[in-house]
Design an enzyme around this catalytic site. Structure first.
Site, PDB file in Angstrom:
ATOM      1  N   TRP A  21       0.853  -1.213   0.000  1.00 40.07           N
ATOM      2  CA  TRP A  21       0.000   0.000   0.000  1.00 40.07           C
ATOM      3  C   TRP A  21       0.878   1.248   0.000  1.00 40.07           C
ATOM      4  O   TRP A  21       1.910   1.268   0.676  1.00 40.07           O
ATOM      5  CB  TRP A  21      -0.905   0.011   1.249  1.00 40.07           C
ATOM      6  CG  TRP A  21      -1.751   1.238   1.357  1.00 40.07           C
ATOM      7  CD1 TRP A  21      -2.611   1.719   0.425  1.00 40.07           C
ATOM      8  CD2 TRP A  21      -1.807   2.158   2.461  1.00 40.07           C
ATOM      9  NE1 TRP A  21      -3.213   2.876   0.885  1.00 40.07           N
ATOM     10  CE2 TRP A  21      -2.735   3.163   2.130  1.00 40.07           C
ATOM     11  CE3 TRP A  21      -1.168   2.221   3.703  1.00 40.07           C
ATOM     12  CZ2 TRP A  21      -3.041   4.227   2.989  1.00 40.07           C
ATOM     13  CZ3 TRP A  21      -1.479   3.274   4.570  1.00 40.07           C
ATOM     14  CH2 TRP A  21      -2.405   4.261   4.217  1.00 40.07           C
ATOM     15  N   TYR A  54      -4.881  -0.694  -4.585  1.00 37.54           N
ATOM     16  CA  TYR A  54      -3.558  -0.086  -4.415  1.00 37.54           C
ATOM     17  C   TYR A  54      -3.035   0.379  -5.774  1.00 37.54           C
ATOM     18  O   TYR A  54      -2.832  -0.422  -6.687  1.00 37.54           O
ATOM     19  CB  TYR A  54      -2.555  -1.061  -3.770  1.00 37.54           C
ATOM     20  CG  TYR A  54      -2.899  -1.464  -2.342  1.00 37.54           C
ATOM     21  CD1 TYR A  54      -3.901  -0.833  -1.616  1.00 37.54           C
ATOM     22  CD2 TYR A  54      -2.206  -2.491  -1.707  1.00 37.54           C
ATOM     23  CE1 TYR A  54      -4.221  -1.207  -0.328  1.00 37.54           C
ATOM     24  CE2 TYR A  54      -2.518  -2.874  -0.401  1.00 37.54           C
ATOM     25  CZ  TYR A  54      -3.539  -2.228   0.273  1.00 37.54           C
ATOM     26  OH  TYR A  54      -3.846  -2.605   1.558  1.00 37.54           O
ATOM     27  N   GLU A 296      15.946  -2.947   8.089  1.00 39.68           N
ATOM     28  CA  GLU A 296      15.868  -2.682   9.536  1.00 39.68           C
ATOM     29  C   GLU A 296      14.653  -3.413  10.136  1.00 39.68           C
ATOM     30  O   GLU A 296      14.770  -4.115  11.146  1.00 39.68           O
ATOM     31  CB  GLU A 296      15.731  -1.175   9.818  1.00 39.68           C
ATOM     32  CG  GLU A 296      15.587  -0.912  11.319  1.00 39.68           C
ATOM     33  CD  GLU A 296      15.260   0.521  11.709  1.00 39.68           C
ATOM     34  OE1 GLU A 296      15.123   1.379  10.838  1.00 39.68           O
ATOM     35  OE2 GLU A 296      15.139   0.744  12.939  1.00 39.68           O
TER      36      GLU A 296
HETATM   37  P1  NDP Z   1       3.567   1.082   8.492  1.00 42.24           P
HETATM   38  O1  NDP Z   1       2.672   1.664   9.508  1.00 42.24           O
HETATM   39  O2  NDP Z   1       4.663   0.207   8.978  1.00 42.24           O
HETATM   40  O3  NDP Z   1       4.153   2.269   7.609  1.00 42.24           O
HETATM   41  C1  NDP Z   1       5.137   2.027   6.646  1.00 42.24           C
HETATM   42  C2  NDP Z   1       5.815   3.332   6.250  1.00 42.24           C
HETATM   43  O4  NDP Z   1       6.528   3.892   7.362  1.00 42.24           O
HETATM   44  C3  NDP Z   1       6.871   3.115   5.181  1.00 42.24           C
HETATM   45  O5  NDP Z   1       6.313   3.045   3.883  1.00 42.24           O
HETATM   46  C4  NDP Z   1       7.768   4.298   5.401  1.00 42.24           C
HETATM   47  O6  NDP Z   1       7.134   5.462   4.890  1.00 42.24           O
HETATM   48  C5  NDP Z   1       7.795   4.371   6.947  1.00 42.24           C
HETATM   49  N1  NDP Z   1       8.821   3.471   7.493  1.00 42.24           N
HETATM   50  C6  NDP Z   1       8.742   2.115   7.654  1.00 42.24           C
HETATM   51  N2  NDP Z   1       9.875   1.631   8.204  1.00 42.24           N
HETATM   52  C7  NDP Z   1      10.683   2.675   8.394  1.00 42.24           C
HETATM   53  C8  NDP Z   1      11.983   2.790   8.934  1.00 42.24           C
HETATM   54  N3  NDP Z   1      12.648   1.728   9.358  1.00 42.24           N
HETATM   55  N4  NDP Z   1      12.534   4.031   9.000  1.00 42.24           N
HETATM   56  C9  NDP Z   1      11.855   5.109   8.572  1.00 42.24           C
HETATM   57  N5  NDP Z   1      10.619   5.078   8.041  1.00 42.24           N
HETATM   58  C10 NDP Z   1      10.035   3.856   7.953  1.00 42.24           C
HETATM   59  O7  NDP Z   1       2.754   0.163   7.461  1.00 42.24           O
HETATM   60  P2  NDP Z   1       1.782   0.539   6.239  1.00 42.24           P
HETATM   61  O8  NDP Z   1       0.877   1.645   6.606  1.00 42.24           O
HETATM   62  O9  NDP Z   1       2.615   0.681   5.017  1.00 42.24           O
HETATM   63  O10 NDP Z   1       0.931  -0.784   6.158  1.00 42.24           O
HETATM   64  C11 NDP Z   1       1.597  -2.037   5.895  1.00 42.24           C
HETATM   65  C12 NDP Z   1       0.755  -2.854   4.956  1.00 42.24           C
HETATM   66  O11 NDP Z   1      -0.503  -3.133   5.535  1.00 42.24           O
HETATM   67  C13 NDP Z   1       0.412  -2.199   3.613  1.00 42.24           C
HETATM   68  O12 NDP Z   1       1.452  -2.273   2.683  1.00 42.24           O
HETATM   69  C14 NDP Z   1      -0.780  -3.020   3.186  1.00 42.24           C
HETATM   70  O13 NDP Z   1      -0.354  -4.245   2.639  1.00 42.24           O
HETATM   71  C15 NDP Z   1      -1.486  -3.253   4.515  1.00 42.24           C
HETATM   72  N6  NDP Z   1      -2.578  -2.253   4.730  1.00 42.24           N
HETATM   73  C16 NDP Z   1      -3.857  -2.716   4.737  1.00 42.24           C
HETATM   74  C17 NDP Z   1      -4.912  -1.853   4.930  1.00 42.24           C
HETATM   75  C18 NDP Z   1      -6.294  -2.375   4.938  1.00 42.24           C
HETATM   76  O14 NDP Z   1      -7.255  -1.586   4.919  1.00 42.24           O
HETATM   77  N7  NDP Z   1      -6.488  -3.672   4.968  1.00 42.24           N
HETATM   78  C19 NDP Z   1      -4.699  -0.410   5.107  1.00 42.24           C
HETATM   79  C20 NDP Z   1      -3.309  -0.034   5.112  1.00 42.24           C
HETATM   80  C21 NDP Z   1      -2.299  -0.935   4.947  1.00 42.24           C
HETATM   81  P3  NDP Z   1       7.907   6.725   4.223  1.00 42.24           P
HETATM   82  O15 NDP Z   1       9.299   6.306   3.876  1.00 42.24           O
HETATM   83  O16 NDP Z   1       7.091   7.121   3.054  1.00 42.24           O
HETATM   84  O17 NDP Z   1       7.893   7.769   5.296  1.00 42.24           O
END
Ligand code: NDP
Length: 329
Positions: A21, A54, A296
């Protein structure tokens, strides 16, 4: 890597999984997707999460192209799709037999697989009879196009209703729910669903474990330029971070950082390990826009032994967020 049963099913999913996502297409192109998926797979990840909505299908296309390039043995990984928002036309959305069937076929085409391991109803659809949805999911399983079906962001009552309808008509009940779960969002997983784990064996594939990055601590000194909240279409997320509630979360992330320092792990990994400490979490779906983030995050389970009762209590005091009483149904 550690593996957990997806609820009371026989399927064992990696405790850390990988989703696309926001990232695939907007931040991650095909070459990077290939590298990230290989890195996750090499670390033992066996579940890759996706959805028709997505990047309007482009995320599944990238994942499908990556799977083709990687040519892993099909019996070594699981992949999902979710249906609900497939387009603007009345036939392209919701959980009708028509849309679920079309969405499944389109996901199979984009992901370039013969079957979906997991297929989710991305949101509840009050305008479609529950029996129609359950019967369609059951049929897709009988047709060999889907192995397990589940829900996402449904209430405990809605899940229970789907389960009861399945039992009443001899259909296949939902195996898993995909709820948001992180230190700032706990009620559903910790309270509302409590009876569902034991009574119907519900599994959970939890999303946004880092609250979209808040729990990395990266927002503690303002919004970094290169982060998802600055992407076109994500102004709503930025507004949330800038709101009073968002600022309170950022303040808490600052306090949590001190505990992470004390236990010698990054705040990111402490936050992910905190999710893994809940035995009702089957898998934590990681999100990452950079390979270094994923590398990480894949080490998060190393922080699990450091989460002693005393450390968990300290975290609890900061969150000050006692779960609500369970929902009755
Ligand atoms: P997170 O809450 O873990 O956010 C991920 C984001 O945080 C990254 O894309 C990045 O964003 C930042 N990040 C992650 N790790 C690090 C790090 N080590 N250091 C610095 N920044 C970091 O998860 P998501 O919100 O992406 O959700 C995970 C998955 O869950 C999605 O991919 C999807 O498959 C699922 N999902 C399902 C939903 C549903 O309605 N069923 C809704 C939402 C997600 P950036 O670099 O841009 O700052």
């Amino acid at each position: 890597m550690e593996y957990r049963h997806l609820g009371n099913s026989g399927l064992k999913v990696s405790t850390l999984s990988f989703g696309s996502w926001v990232t695939f297409k907007a931040q991650v192109d095909l070459p990077l997707a290939v590298k990230m998926m290989q890195t996750a797979y090499d670390a033992g990840v066996n579940f890759f999460d996706n959805a028709e909505v997505y990047a309007n299908g482009a995320s599944e296309e990238i994942m499908g192209d990556a799977l083709k390039k990687l040519s892993w043995s099909r019996d070594s990984f699981t992949v999902s799709s979710k249906a609900f928002w497939g387009g603007q036309l009345p036939t392209q959305k919701g959980l009708s037999r028509k849309h679920l069937t079309d969405a499944c076929h389109a996901a199979l085409r984009r992901l370039k697989v013969d079957y979906l391991d997991l297929f989710f109803c991305h949101r509840p659809d009050e305008s479609t009879p529950i029996e129609e949805t359950v019967r369609t999911m059951s049929d897709l399983i009988h047709q060999g196009k889907v192995l397990y079906w589940g829900t996402s962001e449904w209430t405990a009552q809605q899940i229970m209703e789907a389960y009861s309808v399945a039992r009443q008509y001899g259909l296949i009940p939902p195996t898993m729910e995909q709820p948001e779960y992180n230190m700032f969002r706990r009620d559903k997983v910790e309270s509302d669903f409590r009876r569902l784990y034991t009574e119907i064996g519900l599994g959970t594939t939890i999303w946004s474990p880092l609250a979209s990055g808040l729990l990395t601590g990266k927002y503690n000194r303002g919004i970094p330029k290169a982060s998802r909240v600055n992407l076109p279409g994500y102004g709503w997320l930025k507004q949330g971070f800038e709101s009073e509630e968002g600022q309170e979360k950022i303040r808490k992330a600052g306090a949590l950082q001190l505990i992470a320092d004390e236990i010698g792990h990054s705040l990111t990994n402490m936050s992910l390990a905190w999710c893994a400490a809940n035995p009702n979490v089957s898998t934590i779906i990681l999100g990452a826009s950079k390979l270094s983030q994923l590398e990480e995050n894949l080490k998060a389970l190393e922080a699990l032994p450091a989460l002693t009762a005393e450390v968990m209590e300290k975290i609890e005091l900061i969150l000050d967020n006692k779960p609500a009483p369970p929902v009755q149904f």
